[in-house]
Write an enzyme that holds these catalytic residues in place. Structure first.
Site, mmCIF file in Angstrom:
data_model
loop_
_atom_site.group_PDB
_atom_site.id
_atom_site.type_symbol
_atom_site.label_atom_id
_atom_site.label_comp_id
_atom_site.label_asym_id
_atom_site.label_seq_id
_atom_site.Cartn_x
_atom_site.Cartn_y
_atom_site.Cartn_z
ATOM 1 C CE1 TYR A 37 42.842 39.351 40.095
ATOM 2 C CE2 TYR A 37 43.956 41.461 39.959
ATOM 3 C CZ TYR A 37 42.796 40.734 40.007
ATOM 4 O OH TYR A 37 41.602 41.374 39.953
ATOM 5 N NE ARG A 223 43.561 31.516 37.928
ATOM 6 C CZ ARG A 223 42.747 32.555 38.142
ATOM 7 N NH1 ARG A 223 41.585 32.642 37.530
ATOM 8 N NH2 ARG A 223 43.083 33.506 38.987
#
Lengths: 346, 321, 199
Positions: A37, A223
């Protein structure tokens, strides 16, 4: 550029395919040979011609078929599209954003004519030609979020901004990676992300909320997120888990290439100026493993990413059943050569 | 990752004297296109190139969000300030080209409200005028209480009262009127949201009474219009940019950073939004915090500063910028 | 004591008297003791501005009697949850800003009362809560959308569609329910035995 819209399905006989050009423009999500992440947000500026980043709202060869699949989902489950009462203005805001952006970027497909509040919208691929009064829901065939959501690929979440937080107060969600709008509607940013492992402890969401709540109008961000899906199924909702869950048992070394799909979400974030809400479109792209490994760089990298994935993410992304099998299959397509930085094919 | 609203090229269409102290400035977009949509409570940051000193001051939009042919702001002349309002009052005339930012809203209506209760003090009326325009198109009812020193100084009072009879209430101190806050705050229907914009004392007084009378914090919304206070010049080292600068007395730290050609993010320029928060690397002197963003604990540590409003006295301040 | 797990899983506090001119207190039998404890900490005249609304299995039981002894300005006891929620909605329609809301008892009581308060226009963060009693959960089946009150086992068989549901900690304030997701959707031949865990 003319787009030939494919006739295909995302259920039952699964006739979905990417054309060769569709494969090359796929938004491969890994910029290096590993994954963890991060707050990997960048400005959603127009990208290279032909890429999925060229326009604010990408329209591709799957547009018509995806909208037909959405109609099937909504017919079975109308709760996939909901707006809390205070989100009406944000819904109109979003309709305006999509219509003005698409009419500008794809004039051969979409036309918007406005005379004050009197609007005339033409959507040629879907055969829609409607006149309505902007801001007056009764002049549309259905509420504004549903109206524009039925004509725009991807899921669409409208986030109300209050108390330095974002609240999932409206959405059109039929192509989701296993989360339920009907359950999550009304939750704040941290609550609807609550089931995501590791990221909270890493502070990812705390950093993201600070950025997202200050996105100014006209300066969207984006994103990429990803998971794997067996069969090119758009509707992998928790509601229908008993329908798509058994697909996982059909994965064998012989079927991986055909059945396993890399599922990438192009997530964008836009300030909606009339309501001060944020819209969070989540556009889903699917790529069959057999097609993925035709791009040598992606084949090598996909192997290394899946092989080295932390166990929590193997579980969270739903691949526990076949993770070793996947790694083995992908290893056969990785010759060990170094990969170039960035997501695009060499 | 940080944000600054994009710039819009506008032309001054009109300058109107509203009261002896307040002027309204109306802008149209220079290319003739409609201006971007906005929501009631939004502000724009106006660039004020006064000689070689570029100020950027935030002002609430007060025009109707449904009229995108022009934006309007109202500016109260403040002769004790850093000179931005004086520049607008004295130098800005119709026909001038100016640069403003796209609208940003840090004082939005909570659209869940069953009723909007607004309390304005003085020039703090401006965001409410845009919000009332927005609500006039449908939505929950509103009630505005407007405190001013005198009726002649209460900009737009007559117009608001005439257009919204029963919903707009004047409270002029020269007539001996005072806001009966306790009665007001104890007679509101469930689901009311309270909004306050005006001088610091008014905001502090209303929020304290609301809390004491049991109003939930999330039902109380305030807009501080803190202008950066002038002060003494001071020296700053911008470590990341490897630059040394001096902040002049009438200049804000943020303006001095911008003048040095260093890109610094901002949204509100009033110490409220947190965008310009900057890490303090070394501080040989005293920080003077004027923002509403940092917590007392954060001020105590002294490891960050909001350069849009805060200042420094001492030998040298070193920032991570 | 309910420990925090994931951020959507509600946690509860201890009721403390709050500033306000009116106090609306809601409890089930398990929560009535929390109301009694709150009164013991409150100013002497607290009862004069207090309205207590309870849902009780026994209108003449000990819990009802304990609430009665607090001498609230108004005390309404309801025999079941729907009756209590209806009464609550009626009280809120008459209430004004400044009223303080206190919820005490089991999670289904707190959750369902909170939903009614939110629908009346109050932000959820302004509602005081204290958990007492069992950990039984109200659960929504994400597949058939049916609700089950008082779920105590993991997994639980959906009373409506019959699927075996894993009860997640993921919780919806709007639905006042935890999420139940089919535990063996991938392979329905996998039978997971139910265990009594929410007691």
């Amino acid at each position: 550029m003319t787009i030939t819209f494919r006739t295909e399905t995302f259920r039952d006989d699964f006739t979905f395919r990417n054309s060769p050009a569709g494969i090359r423009r796929f938004p491969f999500p890994f910029h290096e040979d590993g994954y963890m992440y991060s707050v990997n947000i960048e400005p959603h500026r127009p990208g290279a011609p032909g890429s999925v980043f060229e326009h604010g709202f990408d329209v591709d060869e799957h547009y018509v078929a995806e909208m037909a699949d959405r109609a099937l989902v909504l017919a079975e489950d109308p709760l996939r599209c909901q707006a809390l009462p205070h989100m009406d203005l944000a819904s109109w805001d979003y309709l305006e954003l999509v219509m003005t952006t698409k009419a500008r970027d794809y004039p051969e497909l979409f036309t918007l004519e406005t005379d004050g509040d009197r609007w005339h919208w033409t959507n040629r691929p879907l055969g829609i030609d409607d006149r309505f009064t902007f801001g007056v829901t009764s002049t549309l065939p259905c509420p504004p979020l549903e109206y524009i959501g039925r004509q725009t690929q991807g899921d669409h979440c409208l986030l109300d901004q209050r108390d330095n937080n974002l609240w999932m107060d409206a959405g059109m969600v039929t192509t989701q990676a296993d989360w339920s709008l009907d359950f999550d509607i009304g939750m704040n940013f941290f609550e609807w992300h609550a089931p995501v492992p590791l990221a909270h402890e890493m502070g990812v969401f705390q950093r993201a909320i600070k950025f997202l709540t200050s996105i100014p109008q006209g300066q969207p961000s984006r994103r990429l997120n990803w998971t794997l899906t067996v069969n090119p199924r758009l509707d992998t909702s928790p509601e229908n888990y008993p329908k798509w869950g058994p697909d996982k048992l059909t994965v064998t070394p012989d079927t991986i290439g055909e059945k396993m799909h890399l599922r990438v979400e192009l997530q964008t974030f836009w300030r909606l100026p009339r309501s001060n809400a944020l819209v969070f479109p989540i556009r889903c792209y699917l790529l069959r493993f057999d097609d993925l490994v035709t791009i040598p760089k992606w084949a090598r990298r996909m192997h290394r990413v899946i092989r080295d994935l932390p166990p929590e993410l193997v579980t969270y992304k739903g691949m526990s059943r076949y993770h070793p099998m996947l790694v083995e299959w992908l290893a056969a397509h990785d010759d060990g050569a170094p990969t170039s930085p960035g997501i695009f094919p060499d | 990752m940080s944000s600054t609203a994009r710039a819009l090229a506008v032309t001054v269409a009109d300058v109107i004297e509203v009261t002896p102290l307040v002027k309204r400035f109306e802008f149209v977009s220079t290319d003739g296109a409609p201006l971007p949509p906005f929501s009631g409570g939004a502000h724009v940051v106006v660039e004020l190139p006064d000689g070689d000193h570029l100020r950027r001051n935030p002002y609430s939009l007060m025009s109707s969000p449904r009229d995108l042919s022009r934006y309007a702001i109202s500016v109260r002349r403040d002769d004790g300030g850093r000179g931005g309002s004086r520049y607008l009052h004295e130098q800005v005339v119709p026909g001038m080209a100016m640069t403003i930012s796209a609208p940003v809203n840090l004082f939005a209506l909570d659209l869940r409200a069953r009723k909007h209760l607004m309390i304005a003090g003085g020039i703090g009326i401006t965001p409410f005028i845009a919000q009332i325009h927005q609500l006039s198109g449908g939505g929950a009812p509103f009630e505005l209480h407007y405190k001013a020193r005198s009726a002649p100084l209460a900009a737009y009072m007559d117009d608001l009262a005439a257009r919204h009879p029963g919903a707009v209430h004047a409270c002029c101190s020269d007539r001996g009127e005072d806001l009966d806050l306790d009665t007001l705050l104890t007679t509101q229907p469930l689901g009311t949201h309270l909004y306050v914009c005006g001088p610091e004392r008014l905001i502090a007084g209303v929020t304290a009474r609301a809390a004491a009378l049991g109003w939930p914090a999330r039902h109380v919304h305030v807009e501080h219009f803190a202008a950066p206070p002038p002060g003494l010049p001071f020296a700053v080292r911008l470590a990341a940019s490897n630059l040394s600068i001096t902040v002049r007395g009438e200049q804000s730290l943020l303006e001095a950073i911008e003048e040095a050609g260093v890109d610094a993010p901002y949204l509100c320029r009033g110490g409220a939004c947190g965008q310009c928060e900057t890490a303090v690397v070394a501080c040989d002197g005293t920080l003077h915090h004027h923002d509403h963003w940092l917590t007392d604990a954060q001020r105590e540590t002294g490891d960050r500063i909001m350069p849009c409003v805060s200042r420094f006295t001492g030998r040298l301040l070193t920032l991570d910028r | 004591m309910i420990e925090p797990t994931i951020l959507s899983r509600p946690t509860y506090g201890t009721l403390e008297p709050r500033p306000g001119r009116a106090h609306l207190l809601i409890a089930d039998d398990a929560g009535s003791a929390a109301i009694v404890d709150l009164f013991a900490r409150a100013p002497a005249d607290f009862h004069e501005s207090a309205t207590i609304l309870s849902v009780t299995k026994d209108l003449s039981g000990d819990e009802a009697a304990a609430l009665h002894r607090l001498s609230p300005a108004t005390l309404t006891a309801c025999p079941d949850m729907p009756a209590m929620l209806n009464t609550l909605a009626g009280l809120l329609a008459e209430a004004g800003m400044g009223v303080q809301i206190y919820l005490a008892g089991t999670e289904p009581l707190i959750g369902q009362a909170m939903r009614v308060v939110i629908e009346a226009g109050i932000d959820h963060s302004a509602i005081a809560t204290e958990h007492r009693g069992s950990l039984a959960r109200r659960v929504q089946c994400v597949h058939c959308k049916g609700f089950m009150d008082e779920v105590t086992t993991q997994p639980v068989t959906c009373a409506h569609c019959g699927l075996s549901l894993f009860v997640r900690d993921h919780y919806s304030r709007r639905l006042a329910a935890f999420q139940g997701v089919c535990i063996n959707a991938e392979d329905q031949s996998e039978i997971v035995p139910a265990e009594e865990v929410f007691r």
